[in-house]
Design a protein around this motif. Structure first.
Motif, PDB file in Angstrom:
ATOM      1  N   GLY A 157     -17.896 -28.169   4.519  1.00 17.87           N
ATOM      2  CA  GLY A 157     -17.598 -28.713   5.835  1.00 17.87           C
ATOM      3  C   GLY A 157     -16.152 -29.102   6.040  1.00 17.87           C
ATOM      4  O   GLY A 157     -15.771 -29.531   7.121  1.00 17.87           O
ATOM      5  N   THR A 158     -15.312 -28.941   5.012  1.00 20.50           N
ATOM      6  CA  THR A 158     -13.893 -29.277   5.136  1.00 20.50           C
ATOM      7  C   THR A 158     -13.209 -28.289   6.075  1.00 20.50           C
ATOM      8  O   THR A 158     -13.409 -27.087   5.972  1.00 20.50           O
ATOM      9  CB  THR A 158     -13.200 -29.224   3.765  1.00 20.50           C
ATOM     10  N   LEU A 159     -12.414 -28.804   6.990  1.00 18.28           N
ATOM     11  CA  LEU A 159     -11.592 -27.977   7.861  1.00 18.28           C
ATOM     12  C   LEU A 159     -10.137 -28.247   7.504  1.00 18.28           C
ATOM     13  O   LEU A 159      -9.681 -29.388   7.565  1.00 18.28           O
ATOM     14  CB  LEU A 159     -11.829 -28.317   9.332  1.00 18.28           C
ATOM     15  N   LEU A 160      -9.439 -27.200   7.092  1.00 12.07           N
ATOM     16  CA  LEU A 160      -8.024 -27.335   6.774  1.00 12.07           C
ATOM     17  C   LEU A 160      -7.221 -27.224   8.059  1.00 12.07           C
ATOM     18  O   LEU A 160      -7.403 -26.292   8.839  1.00 12.07           O
ATOM     19  CB  LEU A 160      -7.588 -26.252   5.789  1.00 12.07           C
ATOM     20  N   ASN A 161      -6.337 -28.174   8.281  1.00 13.69           N
ATOM     21  CA  ASN A 161      -5.482 -28.181   9.463  1.00 13.69           C
ATOM     22  C   ASN A 161      -4.053 -27.842   9.094  1.00 13.69           C
ATOM     23  O   ASN A 161      -3.632 -28.020   7.944  1.00 13.69           O
ATOM     24  CB  ASN A 161      -5.520 -29.557  10.135  1.00 13.69           C
ATOM     25  N   ASP A 162      -3.322 -27.383  10.066  1.00 16.53           N
ATOM     26  CA  ASP A 162      -1.905 -27.109   9.886  1.00 16.53           C
ATOM     27  C   ASP A 162      -1.226 -28.376   9.382  1.00 16.53           C
ATOM     28  O   ASP A 162      -1.357 -29.441   9.983  1.00 16.53           O
ATOM     29  CB  ASP A 162      -1.301 -26.672  11.221  1.00 16.53           C
ATOM     30  N   GLY A 163      -0.539 -28.276   8.248  1.00 14.87           N
ATOM     31  CA  GLY A 163       0.165 -29.427   7.702  1.00 14.87           C
ATOM     32  C   GLY A 163      -0.580 -30.160   6.600  1.00 14.87           C
ATOM     33  O   GLY A 163      -0.013 -31.040   5.961  1.00 14.87           O
ATOM     34  N   ASP A 164      -1.858 -29.825   6.359  1.00 14.11           N
ATOM     35  CA  ASP A 164      -2.572 -30.437   5.240  1.00 14.11           C
ATOM     36  C   ASP A 164      -1.976 -29.943   3.927  1.00 14.11           C
ATOM     37  O   ASP A 164      -1.345 -28.885   3.867  1.00 14.11           O
ATOM     38  CB  ASP A 164      -4.064 -30.101   5.284  1.00 14.11           C
ATOM     39  N   LEU A 165      -2.183 -30.698   2.882  1.00 17.14           N
ATOM     40  CA  LEU A 165      -1.645 -30.366   1.567  1.00 17.14           C
ATOM     41  C   LEU A 165      -2.783 -30.332   0.562  1.00 17.14           C
ATOM     42  O   LEU A 165      -3.581 -31.274   0.494  1.00 17.14           O
ATOM     43  CB  LEU A 165      -0.612 -31.423   1.165  1.00 17.14           C
ATOM     44  N   LEU A 166      -2.884 -29.243  -0.193  1.00 19.46           N
ATOM     45  CA  LEU A 166      -3.874 -29.133  -1.270  1.00 19.46           C
ATOM     46  C   LEU A 166      -3.175 -29.397  -2.594  1.00 19.46           C
ATOM     47  O   LEU A 166      -1.993 -29.091  -2.753  1.00 19.46           O
ATOM     48  CB  LEU A 166      -4.495 -27.737  -1.301  1.00 19.46           C
ATOM     49  N   SER A 167      -3.919 -29.942  -3.547  1.00 20.74           N
ATOM     50  CA  SER A 167      -3.358 -30.133  -4.884  1.00 20.74           C
ATOM     51  C   SER A 167      -4.416 -29.781  -5.916  1.00 20.74           C
ATOM     52  O   SER A 167      -5.593 -29.624  -5.601  1.00 20.74           O
ATOM     53  CB  SER A 167      -2.866 -31.573  -5.075  1.00 20.74           C
ATOM     54  N   ASN A 168      -3.963 -29.680  -7.157  1.00 28.44           N
ATOM     55  CA  ASN A 168      -4.892 -29.409  -8.256  1.00 28.44           C
ATOM     56  C   ASN A 168      -4.571 -30.322  -9.433  1.00 28.44           C
ATOM     57  O   ASN A 168      -3.631 -31.129  -9.386  1.00 28.44           O
ATOM     58  CB  ASN A 168      -4.865 -27.928  -8.651  1.00 28.44           C
ATOM     59  N   LYS A 169      -5.358 -30.189 -10.487  1.00 26.48           N
ATOM     60  CA  LYS A 169      -5.201 -31.055 -11.663  1.00 26.48           C
ATOM     61  C   LYS A 169      -3.887 -30.811 -12.402  1.00 26.48           C
ATOM     62  O   LYS A 169      -3.424 -31.658 -13.145  1.00 26.48           O
ATOM     63  CB  LYS A 169      -6.378 -30.841 -12.615  1.00 26.48           C
ATOM     64  N   GLN A 170      -3.282 -29.649 -12.184  1.00 25.17           N
ATOM     65  CA  GLN A 170      -2.020 -29.326 -12.844  1.00 25.17           C
ATOM     66  C   GLN A 170      -0.809 -29.893 -12.100  1.00 25.17           C
ATOM     67  O   GLN A 170       0.322 -29.675 -12.502  1.00 25.17           O
ATOM     68  CB  GLN A 170      -1.877 -27.800 -12.976  1.00 25.17           C
ATOM     69  N   GLY A 171      -1.037 -30.588 -10.982  1.00 23.23           N
ATOM     70  CA  GLY A 171       0.059 -31.178 -10.233  1.00 23.23           C
ATOM     71  C   GLY A 171       0.769 -30.215  -9.298  1.00 23.23           C
ATOM     72  O   GLY A 171       1.892 -30.466  -8.882  1.00 23.23           O
ATOM     73  N   GLN A 172       0.110 -29.116  -8.969  1.00 22.03           N
ATOM     74  CA  GLN A 172       0.687 -28.163  -8.030  1.00 22.03           C
ATOM     75  C   GLN A 172       0.231 -28.508  -6.609  1.00 22.03           C
ATOM     76  O   GLN A 172      -0.841 -29.088  -6.423  1.00 22.03           O
ATOM     77  CB  GLN A 172       0.254 -26.738  -8.377  1.00 22.03           C
TER      78      GLN A 172
ATOM     79  N   ILE B  18      -0.020 -27.087  -2.356  1.00 17.46           N
ATOM     80  CA  ILE B  18       0.024 -25.998  -1.381  1.00 17.46           C
ATOM     81  C   ILE B  18       0.013 -26.608   0.012  1.00 17.46           C
ATOM     82  O   ILE B  18      -0.877 -27.394   0.351  1.00 17.46           O
ATOM     83  CB  ILE B  18      -1.187 -25.058  -1.528  1.00 17.46           C
ATOM     84  N   LEU B  19       0.987 -26.226   0.814  1.00 15.64           N
ATOM     85  CA  LEU B  19       1.053 -26.650   2.205  1.00 15.64           C
ATOM     86  C   LEU B  19       0.291 -25.632   3.051  1.00 15.64           C
ATOM     87  O   LEU B  19       0.570 -24.430   2.982  1.00 15.64           O
ATOM     88  CB  LEU B  19       2.507 -26.727   2.671  1.00 15.64           C
ATOM     89  N   ILE B  20      -0.667 -26.105   3.837  1.00 17.37           N
ATOM     90  CA  ILE B  20      -1.459 -25.239   4.697  1.00 17.37           C
ATOM     91  C   ILE B  20      -0.741 -25.047   6.031  1.00 17.37           C
ATOM     92  O   ILE B  20      -0.298 -26.008   6.655  1.00 17.37           O
ATOM     93  CB  ILE B  20      -2.868 -25.837   4.950  1.00 17.37           C
ATOM     94  N   LYS B  21      -0.634 -23.804   6.443  1.00 14.96           N
ATOM     95  CA  LYS B  21      -0.050 -23.470   7.744  1.00 14.96           C
ATOM     96  C   LYS B  21      -1.099 -22.705   8.551  1.00 14.96           C
ATOM     97  O   LYS B  21      -1.799 -21.842   8.008  1.00 14.96           O
ATOM     98  CB  LYS B  21       1.194 -22.588   7.590  1.00 14.96           C
ATOM     99  N   ALA B  22      -1.205 -23.024   9.832  1.00  9.68           N
ATOM    100  CA  ALA B  22      -2.107 -22.300  10.725  1.00  9.68           C
ATOM    101  C   ALA B  22      -1.455 -20.974  11.111  1.00  9.68           C
ATOM    102  O   ALA B  22      -0.300 -20.951  11.559  1.00  9.68           O
ATOM    103  CB  ALA B  22      -2.405 -23.128  11.969  1.00  9.68           C
ATOM    104  N   ALA B  23      -2.186 -19.888  10.942  1.00 10.15           N
ATOM    105  CA  ALA B  23      -1.659 -18.555  11.261  1.00 10.15           C
ATOM    106  C   ALA B  23      -1.602 -18.343  12.767  1.00 10.15           C
ATOM    107  O   ALA B  23      -2.328 -18.984  13.535  1.00 10.15           O
ATOM    108  CB  ALA B  23      -2.557 -17.484  10.632  1.00 10.15           C
TER     109      ALA B  23
END
Length: 179
Positions: free
Chosen positions: A53-68, A70-75
């Motif tokens: 049910g998660t909706l990613l919006n323009d400007g959201d940021l994803l991360s992982n356990k490795q400390g990386q 990702i900036l989400i951009k709306a196409a």
């Protein structure tokens, strides 16, 4: 393949983005998917595993356990931009689109919806309303309960129904307490 399983919403991001943030540009259809494989703009393949049910919006940021990060951009997508000569006529257009359960992005001076020639014709019949096909990011409203409008025939109906019932009972309780 790196798996990204944490989300920082754009409203909660630090002022300065992490220096190692890469970019992932997705259309709305893919920003609605909570589990998927994707390819970053630098060619790196990743996996996304977020709560259903998660909706990613323009400007959201994803991360992982490795400390990386990702900036989400709306196409850019093929959308219909709706304008009107008065705010009342824009509200009329929004009313007619809402009556048809159309996913709608609402801005102060215009509306956006996925392109549909039938809706374009309907809107052209409302006095003072104009439409234009454009390529633009599309981020429709998610609905009062945060998950969008449901009709009871999808996997999230039980959750949406429980939220609606809780809101109803909270409202009912406030009336009982005030008597």
């Amino acid at each position: 393949m790196y798996i990204f399983d944490r989300i920082l919403l754009r409203d909660t991001l630090p002022e300065k983005l992490p220096a190692n943030a890469l970019t992932l540009t997705l259309p709305l259809q893919l920003r609605r998917r909570s589990r998927q494989k994707a390819t970053l703009e630098n060619g790196t393949d990743i996996g996304i595993v977020l709560p259903q049910g998660t909706l990613l919006n323009d400007g959201d940021l994803l991360s992982n356990k490795q400390g990386q990060y990702i900036l989400i951009k709306a196409a850019q997508e093929h959308v219909l931009r709706v304008c009107a000569d008065t705010s009342l006529n824009l509200m009329r257009a929004a009313y007619h689109l809402g009556n048809r359960h159309v996913a709608l992005e609402i801005q102060a001076d215009h509306l956006k919806l996925e392109y549909d020639p039938v809706l374009e014709t309907m809107l052209s019949r409302i006095p003072g309303v104009s439409t234009k096909q454009v390529q633009a990011p599309f981020s429709p409203e998610t609905g009062a309960y945060g998950g969008g409008h449901k009709h009871g025939h999808d996997e999230t109906f039980d959750e949406d129904y429980a939220l609606a019932q809780a809101a109803y009972h909270a409202h009912e309780h406030t009336h009982e307490a005030s008597t």
